[in-house]
Design a protein around this motif. Structure first.
Motif, short mmCIF file in Angstrom:
data_model
loop_
_atom_site.label_atom_id
_atom_site.label_comp_id
_atom_site.label_asym_id
_atom_site.label_seq_id
_atom_site.Cartn_x
_atom_site.Cartn_y
_atom_site.Cartn_z
N MET A 153 2.64 6.00 4.08
CA MET A 153 2.22 4.65 3.70
C MET A 153 3.15 4.36 2.56
O MET A 153 3.09 5.03 1.44
CB MET A 153 0.77 4.74 3.25
CG MET A 153 -0.24 5.08 4.43
SD MET A 153 0.02 3.83 5.47
CE MET A 153 -0.77 2.39 4.74
N GLY A 154 4.04 3.29 2.64
CA GLY A 154 5.13 2.95 1.67
C GLY A 154 5.22 1.48 1.81
O GLY A 154 4.89 0.66 2.72
N ILE A 157 0.73 -1.36 0.18
CA ILE A 157 -0.08 0.21 -0.03
C ILE A 157 0.99 1.45 -0.05
O ILE A 157 1.74 1.48 0.83
CB ILE A 157 -0.85 0.07 1.17
CG1 ILE A 157 -1.99 -1.06 1.13
CG2 ILE A 157 -1.75 1.36 1.09
CD1 ILE A 157 -2.79 -1.47 2.20
N ILE A 158 0.82 1.93 -1.01
CA ILE A 158 1.53 3.03 -1.35
C ILE A 158 0.99 4.29 -1.81
O ILE A 158 0.07 4.26 -2.79
CB ILE A 158 2.78 2.85 -2.19
CG1 ILE A 158 3.57 1.54 -1.91
CG2 ILE A 158 3.76 4.08 -2.72
CD1 ILE A 158 4.26 1.11 -3.09
N TYR A 214 3.29 3.51 8.55
CA TYR A 214 4.09 2.45 7.98
C TYR A 214 4.64 2.95 6.60
O TYR A 214 4.20 2.52 5.50
CB TYR A 214 2.90 1.52 7.73
CG TYR A 214 1.81 0.99 8.92
CD1 TYR A 214 2.65 0.22 9.72
CD2 TYR A 214 0.82 1.66 9.08
CE1 TYR A 214 1.99 0.12 10.96
CE2 TYR A 214 0.04 1.48 10.17
CZ TYR A 214 0.75 0.58 11.24
OH TYR A 214 0.03 0.61 12.46
N GLY A 215 5.62 3.99 6.70
CA GLY A 215 6.27 4.59 5.89
C GLY A 215 7.54 4.10 5.13
O GLY A 215 7.52 3.04 5.64
N THR A 216 8.15 4.75 4.41
CA THR A 216 9.39 4.45 4.11
C THR A 216 10.77 5.44 4.60
O THR A 216 11.07 6.30 3.76
CB THR A 216 9.48 4.40 2.64
OG1 THR A 216 8.61 3.50 2.30
CG2 THR A 216 10.90 4.03 2.17
N GLN A 227 15.57 -5.51 2.86
CA GLN A 227 15.33 -6.80 1.72
C GLN A 227 13.77 -7.31 2.12
O GLN A 227 13.15 -7.83 1.10
CB GLN A 227 16.27 -7.68 2.12
CG GLN A 227 17.85 -7.38 1.57
CD GLN A 227 18.11 -7.16 0.09
OE1 GLN A 227 17.18 -6.44 -0.30
NE2 GLN A 227 19.26 -7.37 -0.10
N PRO A 228 13.22 -7.35 3.07
CA PRO A 228 11.87 -8.16 3.44
C PRO A 228 11.02 -7.42 2.85
O PRO A 228 9.84 -7.77 2.18
CB PRO A 228 11.85 -8.38 4.84
CG PRO A 228 13.19 -8.46 5.25
CD PRO A 228 14.05 -7.48 4.48
N ALA A 229 10.96 -5.95 2.89
CA ALA A 229 10.06 -4.99 2.42
C ALA A 229 8.96 -4.96 3.28
O ALA A 229 8.77 -5.78 4.32
CB ALA A 229 9.63 -5.11 1.19
N ARG A 230 7.71 -4.28 2.93
CA ARG A 230 6.54 -4.38 3.61
C ARG A 230 5.27 -4.58 2.81
O ARG A 230 5.21 -4.15 1.61
CB ARG A 230 6.23 -3.12 4.36
CG ARG A 230 4.90 -2.98 5.00
CD ARG A 230 4.89 -1.57 5.71
NE ARG A 230 5.57 -1.32 6.91
CZ ARG A 230 6.18 -0.28 7.14
NH1 ARG A 230 6.39 0.48 6.18
NH2 ARG A 230 6.88 -0.21 8.09
N ARG A 231 4.41 -5.45 3.19
CA ARG A 231 2.82 -5.64 2.90
C ARG A 231 1.90 -5.64 3.87
O ARG A 231 2.25 -5.79 5.06
CB ARG A 231 3.06 -6.87 1.92
CG ARG A 231 3.04 -8.02 2.78
CD ARG A 231 4.18 -8.61 3.58
NE ARG A 231 4.06 -9.95 4.34
CZ ARG A 231 4.54 -9.79 5.49
NH1 ARG A 231 5.19 -8.93 6.26
NH2 ARG A 231 4.20 -11.08 6.17
N HIS A 232 0.65 -5.63 3.41
CA HIS A 232 -0.23 -5.77 4.35
C HIS A 232 -1.40 -6.78 3.82
O HIS A 232 -1.67 -6.92 2.54
CB HIS A 232 -1.25 -4.38 4.46
CG HIS A 232 -0.21 -3.36 4.92
ND1 HIS A 232 -0.28 -2.69 6.26
CD2 HIS A 232 0.55 -2.50 4.02
CE1 HIS A 232 0.65 -1.85 6.31
NE2 HIS A 232 1.23 -1.35 5.06
#
Length: 469
Positions: free
Chosen positions: A155-156, A147-148, A341-343, A162-167
């Motif tokens: 929100m990013g 979600i970006i 939940y940003g970057t 390396q694992p990054a983020r998802r919902h």
């Protein structure tokens, strides 16, 4: 039943002797199925991203008696996307490893922390409006997804780790040429329970679940509205996330959290805008946070940000900026802003000292910075930045005396080179000049810390993609 009992020739004749209305239905369904199949598109892509890092004080100053770290991590992804009439599907499987993590003859995971294979994305987007409608579209997107929004400050996809983020969420989306209005929903559970909805938000391996090192949310709901106009866009966000209530207990002489029914709710709302005025690009944001945080404390916090980027010529751009987040507390109320939940790697220094999992005592931040970019060619570019970090709330030493608000200065430089469209190289070096305030007990709490901290990396990205129609 009489019709079904005929042989194939009789059926063929019967079809062509039907009344016109039935002919229309049969041929309409046939044509629709053919169109759906003929217009389908399959995309398959892969990513192999290796990154070698030299860490001599990344995330926090290194104590003088500790040695720097050197390792290579690797992210491997395989993605597939399918698109047809009123339907899109996306699946991404990824594996994150450190070179040498597994023995060369071991083909099974021996510890939970070493299990890097996971399903990063698995979603379906259902078109609720016909694709012939060119004015707007309404769609429902379900499943595991990134979600970006906007500049990814709140929100990013957190793509740098390396694992990054998802919902795991459901999104109802309205999109037109000028408007983008989305409503999102998530409700988390640890497993298929027979009763109760208590949720343990601590991920396996005790990893931080958000950008400021906090726990995983129990649920969230949000409304995002963005509008494009000739020189830029403006957006509004109202985000509500809930956290499991708990009480502290002692089990086998060890303090622990016991999760209870019910949740604490936090609200975040505000605006973001970006505008292009000839050679100057200006962006700004303002957000307010209230309700209760993940520890049940009353909350009143804010984020203010503004920056400008001036295009000197076709190759060189430069500009200043300032970020302000509140911190500390007043009475029984917390004033520490959490960037959801940003970057954060994009904003508060590449060495990730702030809002990137490594806490700094909820002090809040004043970040004055200057950034520049130079495009040497279409395949080669350089970026540089200097940050001056100050605490936005008081800092004290062990004796209770006030210390300087100066937390340190960071200098970053990166270089990008595209060998081909699918092969890219990236290298970077950062230096952090830390202060006694940064390493004090109420901030990073590091004794005998070195004042000069370094970090360097070399990353190779290989990303092929194939389309099939």
């Amino acid at each position: 039943m009489h019709f079904l009992s005929k042989n194939a020739d009789d059926i063929y004749c019967q079809l062509f002797n039907m009344k016109p209305i039935f002919k229309t239905i049969i041929f309409g369904l046939t044509a629709s199925c053919f169109y759906s199949t003929a217009s389908a598109q399959l995309t398959v892509s892969a990513q192999l991203r290796t990154r070698t890092e030299y860490r001599d004080g990344l995330g926090a100053p290194l104590p003088k008696d500790e040695n720097p770290a050197l390792f290579t991590s690797q992210r491997t992804r395989l993605s597939a996307g399918f698109s047809t009439y009123r339907l899109k599907l996306g699946i991404t499987i990824q594996d994150v490893r450190v070179w040498g993590q597994d023995g060369s003859t071991i083909n099974r995971t021996t510890t939970q922390d070493n299990n890097g294979l996971m399903l990063h994305e698995a979603w379906a987007e259902i078109g609720l409006t016909d694709t012939s409608n060119k004015r707007y579209s309404i769609a429902l997107k379900l499943g595991r997804q990134e979600i970006i929004y906007d500049d990814e400050r709140l929100m990013g996809n957190l793509d740098w780790p390396q694992p990054a983020r998802r919902h795991d969420a459901a999104l109802l989306q309205f999109n037109s040429n000028q408007w983008m209005i989305h409503a999102g929903f998530a409700f988390n559970q640890n497993k298929e329970n027979a009763s109760d909805t208590k949720y343990n938000p601590t991920p396996a391996g005790n990893y931080a679940a958000n950008t400021n090192g906090g726990s995983m949310y129990k649920s969230f709901e949000y409304l995002y509205a963005g509008r494009k106009y000739e020189q830029g866009n403006i957006s509004f966000l109202f985000f509500s996330d809930q956290f499991s209530k708990y009480h502290n207990d002692i089990t086998n002489d060890v303090p622990s959290k016991v999760w209870d029914n019910g949740t604490w709710t936090r609200f975040t709302t505000g605006f973001y805008t970006i505008n292009n005025f000839n050679k100057i690009n200006v962006s700004a944001s303002a957000y307010y946070q209230f309700g209760e945080n993940a520890s049940g404390e009353k909350l009143s916090a804010a984020l203010l940000s503004a920056n400008a980027f001036y295009k000197v010529n076709k190759k060189f751009s430069v500009g200043p900026g300032i970020d302000y987040t509140t911190g500390g507390s007043s009475g029984n109320k917390s004033n520490a802003f959490d960037p959801l939940y940003g970057t954060p790697h994009k904003f508060w220094g590449l060495m990730d000292y702030f809002y990137a999992g490594s806490g700094f005592g909820n002090k809040g931040l004043m970040d004055y910075y200057l950034k520049a970019k130079y495009a040497a060619s279409s395949s080669c570019s350089f970026t540089a930045g200097v940050h001056q970090f100050n605490s936005s709330s008081s800092v004290y030493n062990n004796n209770g005396d006030k210390m300087s608000l100066n937390l340190g200065t960071e200098a970053d430089i990166t270089a990008n080179y595209a060998l081909t469209k699918i092969i890219g190289f990236e290298a970077g070096y950062s230096h952090f000049f830390s202060t006694a305030s940064l390493t004090s007990p109420g901030v990073k709490n590091i004794t005998n810390a070195q004042s000069n901290n370094n970090w360097a990396y070399l990353m190779i990205k290989i990303q092929p993609s194939f389309n099939f129609k």
